[in-house]
Scaffold this motif. Sequence first.
Motif, PDB file in Angstrom:
ATOM      1  N   ASP A  46      -4.447  -7.191  -8.020  1.00  0.00           N
ATOM      2  CA  ASP A  46      -5.658  -6.437  -8.331  1.00  0.00           C
ATOM      3  C   ASP A  46      -5.349  -4.988  -8.679  1.00  0.00           C
ATOM      4  OD1 ASP A  46      -8.525  -6.876  -8.571  1.00  0.00           O
ATOM      5  OD2 ASP A  46      -8.722  -5.348  -7.010  1.00  0.00           O
ATOM      6  N   LEU A  47      -4.350  -4.409  -8.038  1.00  0.00           N
ATOM      7  CA  LEU A  47      -3.964  -3.037  -8.360  1.00  0.00           C
ATOM      8  C   LEU A  47      -3.551  -2.930  -9.824  1.00  0.00           C
ATOM      9  CD1 LEU A  47      -3.332  -0.110  -7.431  1.00  0.00           C
ATOM     10  CD2 LEU A  47      -1.028  -0.933  -6.854  1.00  0.00           C
ATOM     11  N   GLU A  48      -2.727  -3.841 -10.282  1.00  0.00           N
ATOM     12  CA  GLU A  48      -2.297  -3.835 -11.683  1.00  0.00           C
ATOM     13  C   GLU A  48      -3.487  -4.016 -12.634  1.00  0.00           C
ATOM     14  OE1 GLU A  48       0.618  -2.918 -12.934  1.00  0.00           O
ATOM     15  OE2 GLU A  48       1.163  -2.534 -10.839  1.00  0.00           O
TER      16      GLU A  48
ATOM     17  N   LEU B  66       0.821  -1.207   0.000  1.00  0.00           N
ATOM     18  CA  LEU B  66       0.000   0.000   0.000  1.00  0.00           C
ATOM     19  C   LEU B  66       0.857   1.260   0.000  1.00  0.00           C
ATOM     20  CD1 LEU B  66      -2.711  -1.115   2.559  1.00  0.00           C
ATOM     21  CD2 LEU B  66      -3.042  -0.780   0.108  1.00  0.00           C
ATOM     22  N   ARG B  67       1.930   1.247   0.770  1.00  0.00           N
ATOM     23  CA  ARG B  67       2.805   2.424   0.838  1.00  0.00           C
ATOM     24  C   ARG B  67       3.423   2.763  -0.517  1.00  0.00           C
ATOM     25  NH1 ARG B  67       4.156   0.187   6.024  1.00  0.00           N
ATOM     26  NH2 ARG B  67       3.366   1.538   7.666  1.00  0.00           N
ATOM     27  N   GLU B  68       3.672   1.752  -1.345  1.00  0.00           N
ATOM     28  CA  GLU B  68       4.209   2.016  -2.682  1.00  0.00           C
ATOM     29  C   GLU B  68       3.242   2.877  -3.486  1.00  0.00           C
ATOM     30  OE1 GLU B  68       5.221  -1.681  -4.571  1.00  0.00           O
ATOM     31  OE2 GLU B  68       6.607  -2.223  -2.958  1.00  0.00           O
ATOM     32  N   SER B  69       1.972   2.504  -3.470  1.00  0.00           N
ATOM     33  CA  SER B  69       0.975   3.300  -4.177  1.00  0.00           C
ATOM     34  C   SER B  69       0.793   4.655  -3.508  1.00  0.00           C
ATOM     35  CB  SER B  69      -0.364   2.568  -4.233  1.00  0.00           C
ATOM     36  OG  SER B  69      -1.338   3.378  -4.866  1.00  0.00           O
TER      37      SER B  69
ATOM     38  N   ARG C 131       3.573  11.740  -4.923  1.00  0.00           N
ATOM     39  CA  ARG C 131       4.416  12.334  -5.973  1.00  0.00           C
ATOM     40  C   ARG C 131       3.554  13.024  -7.025  1.00  0.00           C
ATOM     41  NH1 ARG C 131       5.340  10.327 -10.730  1.00  0.00           N
ATOM     42  NH2 ARG C 131       4.879   8.180 -10.146  1.00  0.00           N
ATOM     43  N   LEU C 132       2.491  12.367  -7.470  1.00  0.00           N
ATOM     44  CA  LEU C 132       1.627  12.956  -8.490  1.00  0.00           C
ATOM     45  C   LEU C 132       0.895  14.190  -7.965  1.00  0.00           C
ATOM     46  CD1 LEU C 132       0.256   9.662 -10.072  1.00  0.00           C
ATOM     47  CD2 LEU C 132       1.830  11.303 -11.140  1.00  0.00           C
TER      48      LEU C 132
ATOM     49  N   ILE D 108      -6.141   7.586 -12.263  1.00  0.00           N
ATOM     50  CA  ILE D 108      -6.040   6.136 -12.437  1.00  0.00           C
ATOM     51  C   ILE D 108      -5.477   5.488 -11.172  1.00  0.00           C
ATOM     52  CG2 ILE D 108      -4.782   4.320 -13.682  1.00  0.00           C
ATOM     53  CD1 ILE D 108      -5.058   6.189 -16.204  1.00  0.00           C
ATOM     54  N   GLU D 109      -4.409   6.064 -10.637  1.00  0.00           N
ATOM     55  CA  GLU D 109      -3.776   5.494  -9.443  1.00  0.00           C
ATOM     56  C   GLU D 109      -4.735   5.518  -8.251  1.00  0.00           C
ATOM     57  OE1 GLU D 109      -0.818   3.453  -7.420  1.00  0.00           O
ATOM     58  OE2 GLU D 109      -0.942   3.929  -9.553  1.00  0.00           O
ATOM     59  N   LEU D 110      -5.427   6.625  -8.065  1.00  0.00           N
ATOM     60  CA  LEU D 110      -6.366   6.722  -6.947  1.00  0.00           C
ATOM     61  C   LEU D 110      -7.491   5.700  -7.060  1.00  0.00           C
ATOM     62  CD1 LEU D 110      -6.676  10.614  -6.655  1.00  0.00           C
ATOM     63  CD2 LEU D 110      -5.589   9.085  -4.985  1.00  0.00           C
ATOM     64  N   ALA D 111      -8.069   5.590  -8.246  1.00  0.00           N
ATOM     65  CA  ALA D 111      -9.195   4.669  -8.436  1.00  0.00           C
ATOM     66  C   ALA D 111      -8.755   3.210  -8.305  1.00  0.00           C
ATOM     67  CB  ALA D 111      -9.849   4.912  -9.799  1.00  0.00           C
ATOM     68  N   ALA D 112      -7.632   2.865  -8.908  1.00  0.00           N
ATOM     69  CA  ALA D 112      -7.145   1.483  -8.851  1.00  0.00           C
ATOM     70  C   ALA D 112      -6.760   1.107  -7.423  1.00  0.00           C
ATOM     71  CB  ALA D 112      -5.956   1.309  -9.799  1.00  0.00           C
ATOM     72  N   HIS D 113      -6.060   2.018  -6.771  1.00  0.00           N
ATOM     73  CA  HIS D 113      -5.625   1.779  -5.396  1.00  0.00           C
ATOM     74  C   HIS D 113      -6.834   1.608  -4.473  1.00  0.00           C
ATOM     75  CE1 HIS D 113      -3.455   2.285  -1.604  1.00  0.00           C
ATOM     76  NE2 HIS D 113      -4.372   3.187  -1.284  1.00  0.00           N
ATOM     77  N   ALA D 114      -7.795   2.499  -4.581  1.00  0.00           N
ATOM     78  CA  ALA D 114      -8.971   2.438  -3.707  1.00  0.00           C
ATOM     79  C   ALA D 114      -9.714   1.118  -3.894  1.00  0.00           C
ATOM     80  CB  ALA D 114      -9.892   3.620  -3.966  1.00  0.00           C
ATOM     81  N   ALA D 115      -9.915   0.719  -5.138  1.00  0.00           N
ATOM     82  CA  ALA D 115     -10.644  -0.526  -5.396  1.00  0.00           C
ATOM     83  C   ALA D 115      -9.917  -1.724  -4.798  1.00  0.00           C
ATOM     84  CB  ALA D 115     -10.837  -0.714  -6.898  1.00  0.00           C
ATOM     85  N   ALA D 116      -8.631  -1.831  -5.062  1.00  0.00           N
ATOM     86  CA  ALA D 116      -7.858  -2.973  -4.557  1.00  0.00           C
ATOM     87  C   ALA D 116      -7.746  -2.935  -3.033  1.00  0.00           C
ATOM     88  CB  ALA D 116      -6.477  -2.996  -5.207  1.00  0.00           C
ATOM     89  N   GLU D 117      -7.533  -1.753  -2.490  1.00  0.00           N
ATOM     90  CA  GLU D 117      -7.409  -1.614  -1.039  1.00  0.00           C
ATOM     91  C   GLU D 117      -8.723  -1.964  -0.337  1.00  0.00           C
ATOM     92  OE1 GLU D 117      -5.261   1.605   1.713  1.00  0.00           O
ATOM     93  OE2 GLU D 117      -6.958   2.426   0.580  1.00  0.00           O
TER      94      GLU D 117
END
Length: 150
Positions: free
Chosen positions: A140-142, A8-11, A17-18, A41-50
């Motif tokens: 799932d994040l990918e 999670l910290r990686e995302s 950074r963004l 994209i990062e926010l949506a993908a991260h939220a769904a997987a998290e």
Amino acid sequence: MDNIYDALRESHEVQRRLCRQLTRIRTYDARAQEIFRELRIELAAHAAAEERFLYAQILLDDMGLKSSRHALSEHHEIDECVEDLAKARGKPEEWLQGVKKLSHEVHHHLKEEERKFFQVSGKILSERRKQVLAKKYRRDLERMRLVVAP
């Protein structure tokens, strides 16, 4: 072996950074739009997987109910900020305000999650479960990065 929190910290770092890049551009231009797209994209993908691979697990435990619900509500607030920013296209003043608000919400959520939610959930999950969840989350994040990209 890494665990769900390492993953999670990686995302989280990508999101930070963004957000920094977006707030430093200060003008609405093609580069700002590209950074916003990456962040969205990062926010949506991260939220769904998290939500699938951490929050859902913690919601099942009475000790994690309140913190999970709070974290989910913050994801919703971030989603609303993203929608508002997308609507601000071509409106420089609204764009700048939207960028600041989104960055604030993201930074607040990540800080609170890392300092509070990780501790609560860390007491609920076993070390083995944390490792298994990391693998599932990463996959799932990918997948979600591809799903939510236009």
